[in-house]
Every structure is written in structure tokens, then in C-alpha cells.
Motif scaffolding. Sequence first.
Motif, PDB file in Angstrom:
ATOM      1  N   UNK A 131      52.053  38.580  33.947  1.00  0.00           N
ATOM      2  CA  UNK A 131      51.822  38.822  35.380  1.00  0.00           C
ATOM      3  C   UNK A 131      50.815  39.939  35.589  1.00  0.00           C
ATOM      4  N   UNK A 132      50.970  41.038  34.865  1.00  0.00           N
ATOM      5  CA  UNK A 132      50.063  42.177  35.051  1.00  0.00           C
ATOM      6  C   UNK A 132      48.699  41.931  34.426  1.00  0.00           C
ATOM      7  N   UNK A 133      48.639  41.141  33.367  1.00  0.00           N
ATOM      8  CA  UNK A 133      47.331  40.787  32.810  1.00  0.00           C
ATOM      9  C   UNK A 133      46.541  39.932  33.812  1.00  0.00           C
ATOM     10  N   UNK A 134      47.221  39.003  34.485  1.00  0.00           N
ATOM     11  CA  UNK A 134      46.547  38.202  35.507  1.00  0.00           C
ATOM     12  C   UNK A 134      46.054  39.100  36.634  1.00  0.00           C
ATOM     13  N   UNK A 135      46.882  40.073  37.029  1.00  0.00           N
ATOM     14  CA  UNK A 135      46.459  40.999  38.086  1.00  0.00           C
ATOM     15  C   UNK A 135      45.195  41.749  37.677  1.00  0.00           C
ATOM     16  N   UNK A 136      45.166  42.285  36.451  1.00  0.00           N
ATOM     17  CA  UNK A 136      44.016  43.092  36.024  1.00  0.00           C
ATOM     18  C   UNK A 136      42.746  42.252  35.929  1.00  0.00           C
ATOM     19  N   UNK A 137      42.865  40.998  35.548  1.00  0.00           N
ATOM     20  CA  UNK A 137      41.684  40.127  35.502  1.00  0.00           C
ATOM     21  C   UNK A 137      41.144  39.907  36.920  1.00  0.00           C
ATOM     22  N   UNK A 138      42.041  39.611  37.850  1.00  0.00           N
ATOM     23  CA  UNK A 138      41.627  39.410  39.244  1.00  0.00           C
ATOM     24  C   UNK A 138      41.081  40.703  39.827  1.00  0.00           C
ATOM     25  N   UNK A 139      41.719  41.821  39.534  1.00  0.00           N
ATOM     26  CA  UNK A 139      41.268  43.106  40.063  1.00  0.00           C
ATOM     27  C   UNK A 139      39.881  43.469  39.515  1.00  0.00           C
ATOM     28  N   UNK A 140      39.617  43.166  38.262  1.00  0.00           N
ATOM     29  CA  UNK A 140      38.288  43.425  37.685  1.00  0.00           C
ATOM     30  C   UNK A 140      37.225  42.584  38.398  1.00  0.00           C
ATOM     31  N   UNK A 141      37.535  41.320  38.662  1.00  0.00           N
ATOM     32  CA  UNK A 141      36.586  40.473  39.388  1.00  0.00           C
ATOM     33  C   UNK A 141      36.392  40.963  40.821  1.00  0.00           C
ATOM     34  N   UNK A 142      37.482  41.386  41.451  1.00  0.00           N
ATOM     35  CA  UNK A 142      37.411  41.931  42.817  1.00  0.00           C
ATOM     36  C   UNK A 142      36.551  43.192  42.856  1.00  0.00           C
ATOM     37  N   UNK A 143      36.724  44.082  41.886  1.00  0.00           N
ATOM     38  CA  UNK A 143      35.948  45.321  41.846  1.00  0.00           C
ATOM     39  C   UNK A 143      34.467  45.031  41.625  1.00  0.00           C
ATOM     40  N   UNK A 144      34.170  44.053  40.784  1.00  0.00           N
ATOM     41  CA  UNK A 144      32.779  43.667  40.557  1.00  0.00           C
ATOM     42  C   UNK A 144      32.165  43.093  41.828  1.00  0.00           C
ATOM     43  N   UNK A 145      32.883  42.197  42.487  1.00  0.00           N
ATOM     44  CA  UNK A 145      32.377  41.599  43.728  1.00  0.00           C
ATOM     45  C   UNK A 145      32.252  42.652  44.820  1.00  0.00           C
ATOM     46  N   UNK A 146      33.178  43.583  44.837  1.00  0.00           N
ATOM     47  CA  UNK A 146      33.189  44.631  45.856  1.00  0.00           C
ATOM     48  C   UNK A 146      31.939  45.505  45.789  1.00  0.00           C
ATOM     49  N   UNK A 147      31.405  45.688  44.611  1.00  0.00           N
ATOM     50  CA  UNK A 147      30.194  46.487  44.454  1.00  0.00           C
ATOM     51  C   UNK A 147      29.057  45.911  45.290  1.00  0.00           C
ATOM     52  N   UNK A 148      28.953  44.591  45.329  1.00  0.00           N
ATOM     53  CA  UNK A 148      27.888  43.950  46.091  1.00  0.00           C
ATOM     54  C   UNK A 148      28.263  43.764  47.556  1.00  0.00           C
TER      55      UNK A 148
END
Length: 196
Positions: free
Chosen positions: A35-52
Motif C-alpha cells: 500500500x505504501x509503495x503504491x502511494x510513494x510511486x504515485x506521490x513521486x509522479x505527482x511531485x514531478x507533474x507539480x513542478x510543471x
Amino acid sequence: FIVWLFFSRLIFGTLYPAYYSYKAVKSKDIKEYVKWMMYWIIFALFTTAETFTDIFLCWFPFYYELKIAFVAWLLSPYTKGSSLLYRKFVHPTLSSKEKEIDDCLIQAKDRSYDALVHFGKRGLNVAATAAVMAASKGQGALSERLRSFSMQDLSTIRGDSSSTVPPSVTVRTSSKQSQPKPSRSASEGTGSSGKC
């Protein structure tokens, strides 16, 4: 208000999940771990998208509040947002593109290693050139010292017995040339041999 949003995102988006990830690893509960590994993968993608998106959408009304709500939706055990996004979108996409991504990563790793070696050599050449230039521009004692080392090295390498500079003597360029004084033992030795 922006500072409060930043800290709430930091606490709820990063620190809270990090603590529960620690607990999942410590307890070795596979379900929690996944569950937490899935969260961290999504959060990493969210943080990358958030930069733009921060550059282009920061003017949008309630933009920062929507980001906090999105992080809360990802974390919520009721909505299971991170699990839903991972299973519906991320996992299928990464599974279909995994081979291409791995090939790109291997090529990037090889190129970065080659670039690191290339720039390292160039950096050493620049540093050596700068050191030689500083010494040649009359850095006094440094250039004199470098000259004496090179004379010693040359006489040692040549192995010339006719060389006037022994390897243990440094050459100094000064206006006063002092003659070596004979030692007492040497003069006494010649004096005593003359009497006998």
C-alpha cells in the motif's frame, strides 16, 4: 496562508506516509508495505507533474487547496486514491513500457559515466594548466622550487655521472654563489698525512 498549505502538504504528504512506511517495514506486513509503495510511486509522479503545473496553473483559483485535497484523497483509507491510480493507470502503463524504460536507463547510465570521465579529464587538464601558468608567471619561491625539482629529476633520470648537480643538492639561482668550505676533518687529514 501559502505557508500553511506548504507545511500541511509537507506533514500530510511526506512525513505522515514516511512514518507509516517505516511501521510497515518494521512489522513486515506485506499488505501495508505494498500500500505504501503504491502511494510513494504515485506521490513521486505527482511531485514531478507539480513542478510543471505550478508554473502554468498557479493563477487558477484554489489551485493550492486542490493540491492538498488531492494528497488527502491519495492518503485516505476510504478512497484508497493511490491504490486506485496505481492499479488503473500506472501499473498497466509501466508494464507495457518497462523494456523501453530499462533500455533508456542503461543508455543514460553509460552516457553519464562516459561524460563524467571526459569532464574529469578536462578538469584535471585545466587545473594542471592553471598550476603551470601560475608557476610560470613568477610566483617566486614556487617557480624556483619547481625548477629545482625538475633539475633533480632530470639528473636522476639521465644517470649522468658527469652531471654537475648531484640529486640531493637543490639548485638556487641567486646573485651570491658561496663556495663550500672544507671541513676540519678533511683539512686535518691532509695536514697529518703531510707530516708523516
